[in-house]
Design a protein around this motif. Structure first.
Motif, PDB file in Angstrom:
ATOM      1  N   GLU A  82       0.829  -1.205   0.000  1.00 32.86           N
ATOM      2  CA  GLU A  82       0.000   0.000   0.000  1.00 32.86           C
ATOM      3  C   GLU A  82       0.866   1.259   0.000  1.00 32.86           C
ATOM      4  OE1 GLU A  82      -3.200   0.021  -0.422  1.00 32.86           O
ATOM      5  OE2 GLU A  82      -3.279  -2.155  -0.425  1.00 32.86           O
ATOM      6  N   LEU A  83       1.963   1.217   0.743  1.00 33.69           N
ATOM      7  CA  LEU A  83       2.875   2.364   0.771  1.00 33.69           C
ATOM      8  C   LEU A  83       3.503   2.598  -0.601  1.00 33.69           C
ATOM      9  CD1 LEU A  83       4.638   1.808   4.226  1.00 33.69           C
ATOM     10  CD2 LEU A  83       3.070   3.662   3.611  1.00 33.69           C
ATOM     11  N   GLN A  84       3.789   1.516  -1.304  1.00 36.53           N
ATOM     12  CA  GLN A  84       4.320   1.644  -2.663  1.00 36.53           C
ATOM     13  C   GLN A  84       3.275   2.259  -3.597  1.00 36.53           C
ATOM     14  OE1 GLN A  84       5.684  -2.253  -3.823  1.00 36.53           O
ATOM     15  NE2 GLN A  84       7.402  -2.259  -2.387  1.00 36.53           N
ATOM     16  N   ARG A  85       2.037   1.836  -3.414  1.00 36.49           N
ATOM     17  CA  ARG A  85       0.957   2.397  -4.227  1.00 36.49           C
ATOM     18  C   ARG A  85       0.767   3.881  -3.929  1.00 36.49           C
ATOM     19  NH1 ARG A  85      -4.502  -0.838  -4.101  1.00 36.49           N
ATOM     20  NH2 ARG A  85      -4.912   0.725  -5.706  1.00 36.49           N
ATOM     21  N   ILE A  86       0.870   4.230  -2.651  1.00 33.14           N
ATOM     22  CA  ILE A  86       0.758   5.643  -2.265  1.00 33.14           C
ATOM     23  C   ILE A  86       1.851   6.466  -2.944  1.00 33.14           C
ATOM     24  CG2 ILE A  86       1.040   7.254  -0.331  1.00 33.14           C
ATOM     25  CD1 ILE A  86      -0.371   5.156   1.434  1.00 33.14           C
ATOM     26  N   ALA A  87       3.055   5.916  -2.979  1.00 34.94           N
ATOM     27  CA  ALA A  87       4.173   6.613  -3.629  1.00 34.94           C
ATOM     28  C   ALA A  87       3.898   6.823  -5.119  1.00 34.94           C
ATOM     29  CB  ALA A  87       5.457   5.816  -3.434  1.00 34.94           C
ATOM     30  N   VAL A  88       3.304   5.808  -5.747  1.00 36.10           N
ATOM     31  CA  VAL A  88       2.981   5.909  -7.176  1.00 36.10           C
ATOM     32  C   VAL A  88       1.916   6.977  -7.413  1.00 36.10           C
ATOM     33  CG1 VAL A  88       1.940   4.704  -9.137  1.00 36.10           C
ATOM     34  CG2 VAL A  88       3.613   3.530  -7.700  1.00 36.10           C
ATOM     35  N   TYR A  89       0.874   6.966  -6.575  1.00 33.57           N
ATOM     36  CA  TYR A  89      -0.197   7.957  -6.719  1.00 33.57           C
ATOM     37  C   TYR A  89       0.326   9.374  -6.481  1.00 33.57           C
ATOM     38  CZ  TYR A  89      -3.910   4.475  -7.098  1.00 33.57           C
ATOM     39  OH  TYR A  89      -4.731   3.459  -7.538  1.00 33.57           O
ATOM     40  N   LYS A  91       3.379  10.382  -7.019  1.00 31.77           N
ATOM     41  CA  LYS A  91       4.187  10.731  -8.183  1.00 31.77           C
ATOM     42  C   LYS A  91       3.295  11.180  -9.333  1.00 31.77           C
ATOM     43  CE  LYS A  91       7.900   8.906 -11.108  1.00 31.77           C
ATOM     44  NZ  LYS A  91       8.744   7.723 -11.421  1.00 31.77           N
ATOM     45  N   ASN A  92       2.206  10.475  -9.506  1.00 32.95           N
ATOM     46  CA  ASN A  92       1.245  10.836 -10.545  1.00 32.95           C
ATOM     47  C   ASN A  92       0.629  12.202 -10.264  1.00 32.95           C
ATOM     48  OD1 ASN A  92      -0.434  10.356 -12.866  1.00 32.95           O
ATOM     49  ND2 ASN A  92      -2.118   9.918 -11.463  1.00 32.95           N
ATOM     50  N   GLU A  93       0.351  12.440  -8.992  1.00 27.27           N
ATOM     51  CA  GLU A  93      -0.217  13.733  -8.596  1.00 27.27           C
ATOM     52  C   GLU A  93       0.769  14.866  -8.859  1.00 27.27           C
ATOM     53  OE1 GLU A  93      -1.979  15.852  -4.552  1.00 27.27           O
ATOM     54  OE2 GLU A  93      -1.857  13.662  -4.663  1.00 27.27           O
ATOM     55  N   ASN A  94       2.044  14.597  -8.622  1.00 24.66           N
ATOM     56  CA  ASN A  94       3.080  15.599  -8.904  1.00 24.66           C
ATOM     57  C   ASN A  94       3.083  15.973 -10.388  1.00 24.66           C
ATOM     58  OD1 ASN A  94       3.987  15.707  -6.257  1.00 24.66           O
ATOM     59  ND2 ASN A  94       5.542  14.130  -6.557  1.00 24.66           N
ATOM     60  N   ASN A 121       1.410  20.962  -0.063  1.00 22.44           N
ATOM     61  CA  ASN A 121       2.683  20.737   0.634  1.00 22.44           C
ATOM     62  C   ASN A 121       2.452  20.473   2.124  1.00 22.44           C
ATOM     63  OD1 ASN A 121       4.226  21.072  -1.682  1.00 22.44           O
ATOM     64  ND2 ASN A 121       4.473  23.275  -1.379  1.00 22.44           N
ATOM     65  N   THR A 122       1.541  21.242   2.707  1.00 25.60           N
ATOM     66  CA  THR A 122       1.209  21.044   4.122  1.00 25.60           C
ATOM     67  C   THR A 122       0.617  19.660   4.347  1.00 25.60           C
ATOM     68  OG1 THR A 122       0.774  23.412   4.390  1.00 25.60           O
ATOM     69  CG2 THR A 122      -0.138  21.938   6.061  1.00 25.60           C
ATOM     70  N   TYR A 123      -0.303  19.280   3.445  1.00 25.20           N
ATOM     71  CA  TYR A 123      -0.955  17.975   3.567  1.00 25.20           C
ATOM     72  C   TYR A 123       0.051  16.835   3.407  1.00 25.20           C
ATOM     73  CZ  TYR A 123      -3.883  13.985   2.307  1.00 25.20           C
ATOM     74  OH  TYR A 123      -4.458  12.738   2.241  1.00 25.20           O
ATOM     75  N   VAL A 124       0.965  16.979   2.464  1.00 23.41           N
ATOM     76  CA  VAL A 124       1.986  15.946   2.235  1.00 23.41           C
ATOM     77  C   VAL A 124       2.893  15.805   3.456  1.00 23.41           C
ATOM     78  CG1 VAL A 124       4.042  15.369   0.879  1.00 23.41           C
ATOM     79  CG2 VAL A 124       1.971  16.132  -0.280  1.00 23.41           C
ATOM     80  N   GLN A 125       3.264  16.925   4.045  1.00 22.66           N
ATOM     81  CA  GLN A 125       4.124  16.885   5.232  1.00 22.66           C
ATOM     82  C   GLN A 125       3.435  16.165   6.390  1.00 22.66           C
ATOM     83  OE1 GLN A 125       5.186  20.948   6.062  1.00 22.66           O
ATOM     84  NE2 GLN A 125       6.391  21.175   4.181  1.00 22.66           N
ATOM     85  N   VAL A 126       2.153  16.484   6.585  1.00 20.86           N
ATOM     86  CA  VAL A 126       1.405  15.843   7.673  1.00 20.86           C
ATOM     87  C   VAL A 126       1.214  14.360   7.382  1.00 20.86           C
ATOM     88  CG1 VAL A 126      -0.777  15.805   8.939  1.00 20.86           C
ATOM     89  CG2 VAL A 126       0.218  17.986   8.264  1.00 20.86           C
ATOM     90  N   SER A 127       0.905  14.023   6.128  1.00 21.18           N
ATOM     91  CA  SER A 127       0.689  12.617   5.779  1.00 21.18           C
ATOM     92  C   SER A 127       1.993  11.821   5.860  1.00 21.18           C
ATOM     93  CB  SER A 127       0.073  12.497   4.382  1.00 21.18           C
ATOM     94  OG  SER A 127       0.895  13.103   3.406  1.00 21.18           O
ATOM     95  N   ASP A 128       3.114  12.471   5.572  1.00 24.51           N
ATOM     96  CA  ASP A 128       4.411  11.798   5.747  1.00 24.51           C
ATOM     97  C   ASP A 128       4.646  11.469   7.226  1.00 24.51           C
ATOM     98  OD1 ASP A 128       5.098  11.755   3.093  1.00 24.51           O
ATOM     99  OD2 ASP A 128       6.276  13.605   3.150  1.00 24.51           O
ATOM    100  N   LYS A 129       4.265  12.398   8.060  1.00 20.21           N
ATOM    101  CA  LYS A 129       4.372  12.173   9.505  1.00 20.21           C
ATOM    102  C   LYS A 129       3.481  11.007   9.919  1.00 20.21           C
ATOM    103  CE  LYS A 129       3.851  14.634  13.918  1.00 20.21           C
ATOM    104  NZ  LYS A 129       3.428  15.925  14.546  1.00 20.21           N
ATOM    105  N   PHE A 130       2.287  10.955   9.325  1.00 19.81           N
ATOM    106  CA  PHE A 130       1.342   9.865   9.596  1.00 19.81           C
ATOM    107  C   PHE A 130       1.935   8.521   9.172  1.00 19.81           C
ATOM    108  CE2 PHE A 130      -1.817   7.091   7.571  1.00 19.81           C
ATOM    109  CZ  PHE A 130      -2.622   6.773   8.657  1.00 19.81           C
ATOM    110  N   ILE A 131       2.513   8.482   7.980  1.00 22.30           N
ATOM    111  CA  ILE A 131       3.123   7.244   7.475  1.00 22.30           C
ATOM    112  C   ILE A 131       4.261   6.798   8.397  1.00 22.30           C
ATOM    113  CG2 ILE A 131       4.494   6.265   5.585  1.00 22.30           C
ATOM    114  CD1 ILE A 131       2.862   8.026   3.669  1.00 22.30           C
ATOM    115  N   GLY A 132       5.031   7.770   8.870  1.00 25.82           N
ATOM    116  CA  GLY A 132       6.129   7.445   9.782  1.00 25.82           C
ATOM    117  C   GLY A 132       5.629   6.812  11.068  1.00 25.82           C
TER     118      GLY A 132
END
Length: 229
Positions: A82-89, A91-94, A121-132
């Motif tokens: 799922e984390l790999q899929r999140i990374a792909v999505y 990347k696509n969003e970028n 950017n704010t959302y990505v930072q928070v979601s990265d924290k969540f993933i961690g």
């Protein structure tokens, strides 16, 4: 006045005027078609941009569902997938965002895209924290973050995208109305020009033929008055 001009010259002048009128109508029609093409291009670009934003929104929704999966499913291998899929999505969003930044050119649209990018950017930072937190097994803290700061960041981000879509749809509608009015006006003007062209052409032909036949009649009358020989 026309009697002093050669018949060939009269014919050339008559056809010349008619030709100029035809060229004028053709040029106006060409300009009208070009304007219509430009309007269609503008509408097409806006529709493309709206599609891009909707794809980004769809991407965010998919990633959000993936976040739920990684927090409720204890299977580590599944979480990794799922984390790999999140990374792909992401990347696509970028890529979608990069295209959007290049395509949007109006002042209001640029401002909204910039605002959406900052919120993203704010959302990505928070979601990265969540993933961690999830990766470290701190599920309770991850849940607290998900239903608190991350939800707020996601809502703000999605709202900015919705605002962008609304503005684009308004512009698209305005462009459609403008194109319709412009096309209707062009149609009326072309019909008026064609009507004027027909009237002027008939008048030119009538007076040209009349001047020619008048000259011929006078010449015949003069010849007859002198008698044979």
């Amino acid at each position: 006045m026309l009697e002093n001009i050669k018949i060939s010259t009269r014919m050339i002048l008559s056809y010349g005027v008619i030709t100029i009128l035809m060229v004028g109508i053709g040029l106006y029609s060409s300009l009208a078609l070009h304007a219509g093409k430009s309007n269609i291009n503008d509408i097409t670009k806006l529709i493309f941009q709206i599609t891009q934003v909707n794809n980004i929104i769809n991407n965010v929704s998919i990633v959000a569902s993936e976040f739920i999966t990684i927090i409720i499913d204890p299977d580590k291998s599944l979480k990794e997938n799922e984390l790999q899929r999140i990374a792909v999505y992401r990347k696509n969003e970028n890529k979608l965002f990069a295209i959007l930044i290049k395509k949007v050119s109006d002042e209001k649209g640029v401002a909204l895209v910039k605002a959406a990018a900052e919120l993203r950017n704010t959302y990505v930072q928070v979601s990265d924290k969540f993933i961690g937190l999830v990766t470290e097994g701190q599920i309770q803290d991850a849940l607290q973050l998900m239903f608190g700061e991350m939800r707020q960041a996601q809502s703000a981000y999605l709202q900015s995208l919705d605002d962008l879509v609304t503005v684009m749809e308004e512009r698209s509608l305005a462009a459609s109305v403008h194109a319709d009015k412009q096309a209707s006006a062009a149609e009326i003007y072309i019909l008026i020009l064609l009507g004027g062209f027909v009237i002027v052409s008939v008048l030119i032909s009538f007076f040209t033929i009349r001047s020619i036949t008048g000259s011929v009649d006078k010449d015949l009358a003069l010849r007859c008055s002198h008698g044979p020989g």
